[in-house]
Design an enzyme around this catalytic site. Structure first.
Site, mmCIF file in Angstrom:
data_model
loop_
_atom_site.group_PDB
_atom_site.id
_atom_site.type_symbol
_atom_site.label_atom_id
_atom_site.label_comp_id
_atom_site.label_asym_id
_atom_site.label_seq_id
_atom_site.Cartn_x
_atom_site.Cartn_y
_atom_site.Cartn_z
ATOM 1 N N ASP A 67 46.100 47.338 115.044
ATOM 2 C CA ASP A 67 46.196 48.774 114.816
ATOM 3 C C ASP A 67 44.890 49.481 115.165
ATOM 4 O OD1 ASP A 67 48.675 48.166 113.944
ATOM 5 O OD2 ASP A 67 48.318 48.603 111.835
ATOM 6 N N GLY A 68 43.777 48.814 114.916
ATOM 7 C CA GLY A 68 42.481 49.413 115.232
ATOM 8 C C GLY A 68 42.364 49.731 116.719
ATOM 9 N N ASN A 137 47.138 58.568 112.581
ATOM 10 C CA ASN A 137 47.372 58.106 111.213
ATOM 11 C C ASN A 137 46.967 59.133 110.157
ATOM 12 O OD1 ASN A 137 48.629 55.682 111.617
ATOM 13 N ND2 ASN A 137 46.930 54.390 110.976
ATOM 14 N N GLU A 138 45.673 59.416 110.076
ATOM 15 C CA GLU A 138 45.268 60.298 108.986
ATOM 16 C C GLU A 138 43.902 60.928 109.222
ATOM 17 O OE1 GLU A 138 43.242 57.023 108.853
ATOM 18 O OE2 GLU A 138 45.148 56.528 107.894
ATOM 19 N N ASP A 167 37.408 61.498 94.973
ATOM 20 C CA ASP A 167 36.507 60.907 95.960
ATOM 21 C C ASP A 167 36.750 61.504 97.339
ATOM 22 O OD1 ASP A 167 35.447 59.233 94.094
ATOM 23 O OD2 ASP A 167 36.008 57.376 95.100
ATOM 24 N N SER A 183 47.938 52.594 100.745
ATOM 25 C CA SER A 183 46.940 51.910 99.905
ATOM 26 C C SER A 183 46.404 52.833 98.820
ATOM 27 C CB SER A 183 45.765 51.425 100.760
ATOM 28 O OG SER A 183 46.196 50.503 101.731
#
Lengths: 279, 279, 279, 279
Positions: A67-68, A137-138, A167, A183
Site C-alpha cells: 500500500d505504501g 486514503n486520508e 491528538d 485503526s
C-alpha cells in the site's frame, strides 16, 4: 488498448526488482512502450526509459510493492492519473490486486482489455495559501510533537458544528476507511458511498467519527498550537503555521483508478479485519 | 396552511397533559381542527376529536414527550406521515424541537408558515413473508434471550460481504446514528449523507460499523439460532422464525418530516455527546 | 494421584462421544474409577458410573467440548470444584487445554502428575434474598426485553461512584476478560491481576470499563425497570424483581482450577484476538 | 507539622501569579519557610527563596495550575517527593484538589494537619543504558514522525506475550488511566488496583488494552523503526536509538503523594467523563 506502461517498484526488495525486470521484458516483447521510475537500477533501463514519477503519463502504471508504494505513486503521478495495476510485494497489500505469481497473467489481461476500473475518490486539502497533493486514503492534521493536544473548531461549509480536543483529526476517503481510519476507530465506508469520514485521534472530549456528504467543505480551525503538521496518505508531510491556522478538505476533482479483475472491496476488507501482521 | 392538527402526549406526566390541553385550546381558538390520541384523558376531548394514532391524517402532528414519544408516533401514523412538531417533555429529547415554554410560540410559527421541514429517511425491514413498520432510527436483529450469540452472514445486494458473530446487528439511519447506534460504537451520519450504517452489538469476531449507500438492499442471514427478535425503533418487537431466517433492510419510500425553526442537527448532536442523563 | 475421574461431553457431536468412550476405557484400564455425566448415552456406562454433574466429587474432571461446556460444568460441579482438564471439541475453545488428538497424552500426563494448576478466581453475585451460582467468566445485569435501557447507580463498597444508563452491565473476572467482556469493549486482565472489571453494554451516557480490586463489594442499584435479568456465564439466567432492585458482586471463596501442561494464557489470548469464527 | 512550603505556579496567567503571591505572604506570616520556583517573577521573592524545582525539598509543595503543572512538578521534584497540594488554575484540572477561592482554606487545613494523603504509584521506564524520570501518568513509546507505524514485540517478565503494530504503546498508572490512556480507549483503573495498563495507540492489528499486575517487568521490543521517542507524562521527551531498541517499564519505588481533604477519585472521574473542554 494500452500502448505504454509505467513501472514503479520497491527497490529494497530483490524479488520486487526481479519481477519488475520480468514485466519490463514481457511488455517490451509485446510491443508496449515501457517507462520505469528513474530511481530503479540501470539493469531495468535496457528495454525501458527511466523517468520521474511525476512525468509518467503512460496508459497504465504497474506498482510492485504494498500500500505504501501505491500511495506514494498516486501522490506523484501527473493528473489525470493513469490507472494502476497493483502487484503485492509486501505484508500490507490491502489495496493491491494480484500476488507476484499472478502478475504476468494480470498484465496479460490488461493488454487484452479484460479488466474493470475501480475509481476511487480523492480528497483535496489546503490552507488559504497552499494546496496539498490529493489524498487517496486520508488527510491527517496533527501536532508536530507527538501526543501534543490540538484545540480545534470544526466547520461544515459555513456552519460551526463541533469543537474537538484531540491528538489530531483525520479525514478519510472510502478507500482510506479500511486503513488508518479503521485503526483509529472509524467506520468502514462502502466504496459506493459518496462520503468521507472525520475520525479523531485520541480525543480528550467525547467525540465520534462523523460521516459527511462528499460535497461538504470541511474546515478544521486549529486554535492551539500555532503550528501543525499535515500528513497526506502517510507520505507527504508539511508543517503549517499560516494565520489563521485552518485546513479545508473537499472532494478532489481527481480520482485514482485501480485496474481490477473483479470487484473485490469486501474480499479485501475481510483480509484487513483478520490481518495478523507478523504477530 | 395548517388547518388541522393532531396531538400526541405522554400521559404519565401531569405537565405533559397540561400543555396538551393548552395547545388544544389555543389551536381551537385559532380555528384549527384538533384531534387528540384517543388514549388521552377526556378533559382534552372538549375542543378536539379523539382518534387512534393510525388515523391521524392531520396537516401536522404535535408530540409532547421525548424521543420515545416521537418514535412510537412515527411507527403508527398513516403514510405519508404528517410533519411533526416535537415538544420536549423528557430527559431524552434529542429529536425534539422546542422546550415546553417555547411551545406556544413554535405552534404560532407553524400556523404562520415560518418553519422549515427536515425530511428524515426511514428504513424498511422485512422477511420473505412479513414487512415490518418503517424505522426512523434503527432496525435491530437480536436473540430473543439476551446475550445469546447470533451467527450471521451479511449480503450487500446479491454479494456475500462478511460473516459476523455478535449479540446482534443494527441498521441505523442518519437520524438513528446519534441514538442507539452511537451507544454501540457507530459513527454519526450527517443528515445529508445518503446512507445507512450497519453497527454490530458486542461482536465476538473483529467487526466494524459499515456505512452503505442508501440504495443498498442489505440482507442479514441468521444461521443460528432458529428464532430471533426484530426491534424497530425500540418500540415494535417481533419474533421471527421464518425459514430461511433472513431480514432484508432497504431505504423506505416513506420519510418522517420534522418541523424545525432552523437546521439544528449539530446543535442536537452536541447535546447528545455531552448528555449527562441523571448521572 | 488422581484415582477418580469425571467425564462431561457435548452430546450433540459424534466425535465428542467417541472420544469420551475412548477416555472412559483408557482410564478404566489404568485402574481409575470413572464417572460420566448421567445425560451421556448408555454405551458409556459400561466402565463408568453415571451421576449428575452436581455430584461429581472426583479427583479431576475431563470436559470434552468448548467454552460453553466448561462454563456449564463449573456452574454445576460441587464445591470445592475438582480440577478440570478441558479437551477442545468446538469452534470456540479459548479456555480449553488440548485438542482431541492430544487428549490421551494429556490424560496420561495428568495420571503421572505432570501438570500445573491454573487457579481462576470466580465471582459471587447476589440480591438481598438470593445468592446466584458463582461465575467463572462474568455476571451480566440486563433488561429482560433486549435493548431496553437500564438506569443504574453503581456503588463501590459504601461509596456511590457513578451512574450509568446502558443496556446492561457486566462484571467480569480475569478469565472472562477475554470473553464476552472483550466483545463489549473491555480490557484484557492478566490472570495474576487481583481484580475484576465492570464493562458497560451499549452505554447511552459516556462510560468506560472500570477495573476494581478483587476485595471490592460492587453494588449495582437498578432504578428502572422494576425487573431485570441476571445471567451468569451465559448459562444461568434468573429474573430478579426484589425491592430495592440491587445486585452485589464480590470475589467468591470458590475458584475453578484448570489442569494445564504449561502456562498459556497469552497463547490463548492471541488465538482469541485473531479468532475468525466461521467468517 | 509542615514547616516549609514550596510554590510552583503557571507564569502565563496573572491570576496564578496573584494567588501565588497571596499564598507566599500568608505562609510567611504563619512562620512557614517558603520557597518558590526560580522562574517565578521577582515580586514573589520578598518573603520566599527562589530555587530550582529539583531542589525543592520542602515539607509540602503547592502547585497553582492544571494537570500539566502537576506533571512537570512531579517529574522534577527531588525524591522522595514532598506531598503536593494542587490548586486548579486551568481548564484541565482533573488531578487538582481545590479551586482558587478555596486555596487559603486548603492551605490552612494543611498547616493544621487536617488532610489525608493519596499515594499514587509511579512507573519507571528505562532502556539498557538510560533510566527515564518516573511517570505519574504514563510512559508513551511512539515514532518520532507522527503516525509512523511501530512494529513491536511485548514481553511480560521473560515471556513473549503478543506482537503489536501501532502508532505507539502507552503504559499507564491508575492515575494516568483517567487521562491520555482513556482518550486512547483504555479502561479506568481504581486507585486501589495494584496494576498498570498497556494501551495501544491506533493499532493496525487487533489489540486490546491489557491490565498487568504492578510487579510485572514489561518489555517493549521495537523491531522497526530504528529510533523512537519516549514521552513521560507528556512533558519529558527523549529520542532513543539503542540497540536492541527496547524499553522496560516497571513499578517505581517512588510515588507521588497528593494532599486531599477527602478521597475523591470518583468525583474527579465523573468530571473527567463529562468534561466539555471549551466545546
Amino acid at each position: 488498448m494500452f500502448q505504454s506502461a509505467g513501472i514503479v517498484a520497491r527497490f529494497d526488495k530483490k524479488e520486487s526488482l526481479k519481477l519488475a525486470k520480468e514485466l519490463v521484458d514481457h511488455l517490451y516483447k509485446k510491443g508496449v512502450e515501457v517507462f520505469v521510475e528513474e530511481t530503479l537500477p540501470s539493469e531495468l533501463h535496457k528495454h525501458a526509459k527511466a523517468i520521474p514519477l511525476n512525468q509518467m503519463k503512460t496508459d497504465f502504471v504497474i506498482t510492485i510493492g504494498g500500500d505504501g508504494t501505491i500511495l506514494r505513486t498516486c501522490l506523484a503521478l501527473p493528473k489525470p492519473e493513469p490507472p494502476i495495476l497493483a502487484i503485492n510485494m509486501s505484508v500490507r497489500g490491502f489495496l493491491t490486486e494480484a500476488e507476484p505469481k499472478q502478475a504476468l497473467e494480470a498484465v496479460e489481461k490488461c493488454l487484452q482489455g479484460k479488466y474493470i476500473i475501480e475509481k476511487c475518490m480523492k480528497l483535496s486539502a489546503a490552507t488559504k495559501e497552499t494546496k496539498f497533493p490529493d489524498a487517496l486514503n486520508e488527510v491527517v492534521t496533527i501536532a508536530e510533537e507527538p501526543t501534543k493536544l490540538l484545540y480545534m473548531r470544526i466547520m461544515k461549509d459555513k456552519e460551526h458544528i463541533v469543537n474537538c480536543q484531540a491528538d489530531g483529526l483525520m479525514v478519510s476517503t472510502q478507500t482510506g476507511s479500511t486503513g488508518y481510519s479503521l485503526s483509529a476507530g472509524g467506520p468502514v465506508l462502502d466504496p459506493q458511498v459518496n462520503s468521507f469520514v472525520l475520525t479523531p485521534l485520541c480525543p480528550l472530549t467525547p467525540f465520534h467519527p462523523i460521516v459527511f456528504p462528499a460535497k461538504t467543505k470541511l474546515t478544521i480551525e486549529i486554535e492551539k498550537p500555532k503550528r501543525i503538521l499535515v500528513i497526506i496518505d502517510g507520505h507527504y508531510r508539511q508543517l503549517v503555521s499560516s494565520e489563521p491556522l485552518e485546513i479545508t478538505v473537499t472532494k478532489s476533482r481527481n480520482a485514482t483508478s485501480f485496474i481490477r479483475m473483479q470487484e473485490n472491496f469486501y474480499h479485501r476488507l475481510r483480509s484487513r479485519l483478520l490481518f495478523k501482521g507478523n504477530g
